[in-house]
Design a protein around this motif. Structure first.
Motif, short mmCIF file in Angstrom:
data_model
loop_
_atom_site.label_atom_id
_atom_site.label_comp_id
_atom_site.label_asym_id
_atom_site.label_seq_id
_atom_site.Cartn_x
_atom_site.Cartn_y
_atom_site.Cartn_z
N LEU A 23 0.83 -1.20 0.00
CA LEU A 23 0.00 0.00 0.00
C LEU A 23 0.86 1.25 0.00
N VAL A 24 0.33 2.31 -0.59
CA VAL A 24 0.89 3.65 -0.39
C VAL A 24 -0.15 4.45 0.37
N VAL A 25 0.23 4.96 1.54
CA VAL A 25 -0.65 5.80 2.33
C VAL A 25 -0.22 7.24 2.12
N GLY A 26 -1.09 8.03 1.50
CA GLY A 26 -0.77 9.43 1.23
C GLY A 26 -1.47 10.34 2.22
N LEU A 27 -0.72 11.31 2.74
CA LEU A 27 -1.29 12.30 3.66
C LEU A 27 -1.06 13.68 3.07
N THR A 87 8.62 7.97 3.08
CA THR A 87 9.38 8.37 1.89
C THR A 87 10.08 9.72 2.02
N GLY A 88 9.83 10.46 3.12
CA GLY A 88 10.56 11.72 3.29
C GLY A 88 9.69 12.84 3.81
N ASP A 89 10.34 13.89 4.27
CA ASP A 89 9.69 14.99 4.96
C ASP A 89 9.43 16.16 4.01
N ASN A 90 8.18 16.64 4.00
CA ASN A 90 7.84 17.86 3.27
C ASN A 90 7.79 18.99 4.30
N LEU A 91 8.57 20.04 4.09
CA LEU A 91 8.72 21.07 5.13
C LEU A 91 7.66 22.16 5.09
N THR A 92 6.88 22.24 4.00
CA THR A 92 5.97 23.40 3.89
C THR A 92 4.51 23.06 3.65
N GLY A 97 -1.31 17.39 -4.44
CA GLY A 97 -1.02 15.99 -4.20
C GLY A 97 -0.60 15.72 -2.76
N ASP A 98 -0.15 14.50 -2.52
CA ASP A 98 0.24 14.10 -1.17
C ASP A 98 1.44 14.92 -0.70
N ASP A 99 1.40 15.34 0.55
CA ASP A 99 2.56 16.03 1.12
C ASP A 99 3.59 15.04 1.64
N GLU A 100 3.12 13.95 2.21
CA GLU A 100 4.03 12.89 2.65
C GLU A 100 3.38 11.55 2.37
N GLN A 101 4.24 10.55 2.12
CA GLN A 101 3.72 9.22 1.82
C GLN A 101 4.44 8.17 2.67
N VAL A 102 3.69 7.12 2.96
CA VAL A 102 4.23 5.98 3.71
C VAL A 102 3.90 4.73 2.92
N ILE A 103 4.90 3.88 2.71
CA ILE A 103 4.69 2.61 2.01
C ILE A 103 4.54 1.51 3.06
N PHE A 118 -1.53 6.21 12.03
CA PHE A 118 -0.93 7.35 11.32
C PHE A 118 -1.19 8.63 12.11
N VAL A 119 -0.13 9.43 12.27
CA VAL A 119 -0.20 10.66 13.06
C VAL A 119 0.41 11.79 12.24
N VAL A 120 -0.18 12.98 12.35
CA VAL A 120 0.44 14.17 11.77
C VAL A 120 0.53 15.21 12.88
N ASN A 121 1.73 15.71 13.11
CA ASN A 121 1.89 16.77 14.13
C ASN A 121 2.66 17.95 13.54
N ILE A 122 2.55 19.09 14.20
CA ILE A 122 3.20 20.32 13.71
C ILE A 122 4.55 20.47 14.40
N TYR A 123 5.59 20.52 13.59
CA TYR A 123 6.96 20.65 14.11
C TYR A 123 7.14 22.02 14.77
N GLN A 124 7.69 22.03 15.97
CA GLN A 124 7.95 23.26 16.75
C GLN A 124 6.68 24.11 16.90
N CYS A 125 5.56 23.44 17.14
CA CYS A 125 4.27 24.16 17.19
C CYS A 125 4.21 25.16 18.34
N VAL A 126 4.89 24.89 19.46
CA VAL A 126 4.82 25.79 20.61
C VAL A 126 5.58 27.08 20.32
N SER A 127 6.85 26.94 19.88
CA SER A 127 7.66 28.14 19.63
C SER A 127 7.12 28.96 18.46
N ARG A 128 6.50 28.29 17.50
CA ARG A 128 5.95 29.00 16.33
C ARG A 128 4.50 29.43 16.52
#
Length: 200
Positions: A23-27, A87-92, A97-103, A118-128
């Motif tokens: 499977l490819v899981v796209g987020l 498959t890798g980190d999308n920074l923005t 299309g999918d921002d990040e994918q998991v095989i 599957f989890v999605v969190n915001i990097y440095q959410c407190v400081s930003r």
């Protein structure tokens, strides 16, 4: 044709699809556009990019993270068994299309793993000072990797303002088959390690 799910709905993935193994899981997600100019400045336009990170928790029958290597994220892109690969980190979050994918290779998942969360969190959410109220068009979808056909699509339509982690969905074992659950829950966890701690 993909089946569109609502929050809380569950669907069989492998039943009736004997050959389905990879499977490819796209987020995906988009930052809400802020206005430009003077007003945009007043309203917070032109702030830091929102960097959302997708991660995966491989849980045993008790719903626990048995090994630190069962947490797959940008710092550990593959499970020890090789069944799950990030498959890798999308920074923005920019672009279509999918921002990040998991095989996910279902045939290689060890027998003690019963749930793939599957989890999605915001990097440095407190400081930003960022939360999911600043994100729109979030979704999770599952494709058959052998032909890239979309099997399941779930758009997250709730208001997630004030929340900093999202659980869009999970794949789990049920009576020898694999199913998908459209979870769509948000929490105030601020980092993937904080989330993982709850499953130890």
């Amino acid at each position: 044709m993909a089946i569109s799910l609502q929050k809380g709905q569950k669907i069989d993935l492998t039943k009736g699809r004997a050959g389905l193994s990879s499977l490819v899981v796209g987020l995906g997600w988009d930052p809400i556009k802020k206005g430009g100019g003077f007003l945009g400045g007043l309203l917070g336009g032109g702030g830091a990019q929102i960097d959302c990170d997708a991660s995966v928790l491989l849980l045993n029958e008790q719903g626990k993270l048995q090994d630190s290597k069962d947490l797959i994220y940008f710092g550990n892109k593959q499970s020890a068994c090789g069944s799950v690969t990030h498959t890798g980190d999308n920074l923005t979050g920019e672009g279509d299309g999918d921002d990040e994918q998991v095989i996910v290779d279902l045939n290689r998942i060890p027998s003690h793993i019963h749930k793939i969360v599957f989890v999605v969190n915001i990097y440095q959410c407190v400081s930003r000072k960022q939360d999911f109220g600043m994100i729109q068009n979030a979704y999770i979808r599952i494709m058959d990797r052998s032909n890239n056909s979309e099997l399941v699509h779930y758009n997250l339509t709730d208001n997630y303002s004030g929340l900093t982690a999202l659980f869009p969905g999970e794949i789990y074992r049920h009576n020898g088959e694999w199913k998908f659950n459209a979870v769509g829950q948000g929490t105030t966890d601020t980092a993937i390690k904080e989330i993982a701690q709850k499953y130890i």
